[in-house]
Design a protein around this motif. Structure first.
Motif, short mmCIF file in Angstrom:
data_model
loop_
_atom_site.label_atom_id
_atom_site.label_comp_id
_atom_site.label_asym_id
_atom_site.label_seq_id
_atom_site.Cartn_x
_atom_site.Cartn_y
_atom_site.Cartn_z
N THR A 189 84.30 91.10 79.25
CA THR A 189 82.98 90.59 78.89
C THR A 189 83.01 89.07 78.82
OG1 THR A 189 82.51 92.57 77.59
CG2 THR A 189 81.15 90.64 77.14
N THR B 111 80.13 86.09 77.58
CA THR B 111 78.79 85.69 77.15
C THR B 111 78.72 84.17 77.08
OG1 THR B 111 79.37 85.80 74.81
CG2 THR B 111 78.48 87.80 75.82
N GLU C 3 74.61 87.60 78.50
CA GLU C 3 75.78 88.38 78.90
C GLU C 3 75.94 88.27 80.41
OE1 GLU C 3 76.60 92.12 76.13
OE2 GLU C 3 74.62 92.21 77.05
N ARG D 58 79.43 92.26 81.53
CA ARG D 58 79.30 93.20 80.41
C ARG D 58 80.24 94.38 80.56
NH1 ARG D 58 73.51 95.28 79.74
NH2 ARG D 58 73.49 95.42 82.01
N HIS E 25 73.69 92.48 86.92
CA HIS E 25 73.57 92.26 85.48
C HIS E 25 74.91 92.44 84.77
CE1 HIS E 25 69.30 93.24 86.55
NE2 HIS E 25 69.13 92.16 85.81
N GLY E 26 75.99 91.97 85.42
CA GLY E 26 77.29 91.97 84.79
C GLY E 26 78.01 93.29 84.78
N LEU E 27 77.49 94.29 85.50
CA LEU E 27 78.10 95.62 85.52
C LEU E 27 78.37 96.05 86.95
CD1 LEU E 27 75.80 97.48 82.95
CD2 LEU E 27 78.20 96.84 82.58
#
Length: 344
Positions: A23, A25, A34, A37, A227-229
């Protein structure tokens, strides 16, 4: 137990990249963003992996963490068997990294830059000169070696960047948007150099790109991040096959199109859209199913007047997964980390 490769002194067992709940941020004003994530990821020796995603998805932030340029907020990551926080020096000795900007000084000669970088990595003068000559030949830069970097073309400078990243013979190379700004011919040339690096030297390569045809052409594996995934992880062929082909049919009357749509909806995995006298059917193996579908429709009194079958592209896959076109999203946003520690 982690074994040591006696020929290189590097840890050798397990994946060459492994992250767990990684992760990152950032703080923008009073807002926490974030960028990445809980990323779980494994990359194995010898793979050529493309990271896809719109700007702002977190792919460049992921690369910066894996190359020790920024620290994770939480979670863990190991690169070449070393922790990216505790063993930063060992990670850096094990990897090559080519960022989005040019690495070489503009007024220096290309060969001098490669030699200087080799010396900085601890190679002797003779080893540095030998390595520089080999890399310049590998990347078709020998005849340009004594020119100032500022006089090289965009494609030549990017190949020089890759050569600089390889001076210490890393087992793993990170390439962040290596083809950005290149004309089509230079882009194809660089892609072939990357293929050869992976195929002939066995270098593991992780690259980010927004050129979908590039990922399709050279990557063994495509990872889509949004989105970070991680939202998809497979070969390009499998991702496109999973989405299916687009079968477009045209009819004489709207009622014929409606009847055809009703029959098409019985196909396993079909997604059907009707507009006036046209029916679009997205279905796995659509190219194989189309002839029997058209025959069936004709037998029931709704003959198709037009048929077109189009195979899925990676942009179709991305649009299906995220609701956005990758090309459009890359034109309208920015994936960067500012000096103040903000993620766009």
């Amino acid at each position: 137990m982690v074994d040591m490769d006696t020929t290189t002194g590097r840890k050798s067992s397990g994946p060459v990249i492994r992250t767990s709940a990684l992760t990152r941020t950032f703080t923008r004003g009073k807002q926490t963003v974030e960028a990445v994530r809980g990323l779980d990821l494994e990359v194995h020796d010898g793979e050529l992996v493309a990271l896809l995603g719109p700007n702002g998805a977190g792919k460049s932030t992921t690369l910066r963490m894996l190359t020790t340029l920024i620290a994770p907020t939480s979670g863990t990551a190991e690169v070449a068997g070393f922790d990216v926080v505790r063993d930063q020096r060992a990670v850096r000795q094990s990897i090559g990294y080519v960022g989005q900007g040019n690495a070489a000084a503009h007024q220096q000669r290309g060969r001098d830059e490669v030699v200087s970088q080799a010396r900085a990595h601890g190679l002797s003068r003779s080893e540095a000169n030998r390595q520089a000559d080999e890399l310049l030949e590998t990347f078709d830069l020998t005849e340009h070696a004594m020119r100032p970097v500022s006089t090289l073309s965009g494609g030549q400078r990017r190949r020089l960047d890759v050569a600089i990243g390889l001076v210490h013979q890393p087992r793993l190379m990170f390439l962040d948007e290596p083809s950005t700004g290149l004309d089509p011919q230079n882009r194809v040339n660089l892609q072939e150099q990357v293929r050869r690096l992976n195929r002939d030297l066995g270098t593991t390569i992780v690259l980010t790109t927004h050129y979908l045809e590039e990922a399709d052409a050279i990557a063994d594996r495509v990872i889509v991040i949004d989105h970070g995934l991680v939202i998809a992880d497979d070969t390009a062929t499998a991702l496109k096959a999973g989405l299916g082909d687009l079968v477009s049919l045209g009819f004489a009357r709207p009622q014929d199109a409606s009847a055809a749509a009703a029959r098409a909806e019985r196909l396993d995995g079909a997604s059907v859209t009707t507009t006036g006298t046209s029916v679009d059917i997205r279905v796995p193996h659509g190219r194989d199913l189309a002839p029997s579908l058209v025959t069936d429709l004709a037998s029931t009194g709704t003959p198709a007047q037009r048929i077109e079958v189009v195979s899925a592209t990676l942009d179709d896959v991305f649009l299906h997964l995220t609701g956005r076109s990758l090309r459009e999203s890359n034109q309208t946003s920015t994936d960067s980390t500012t000096d103040e520690g903000e993620a766009a």
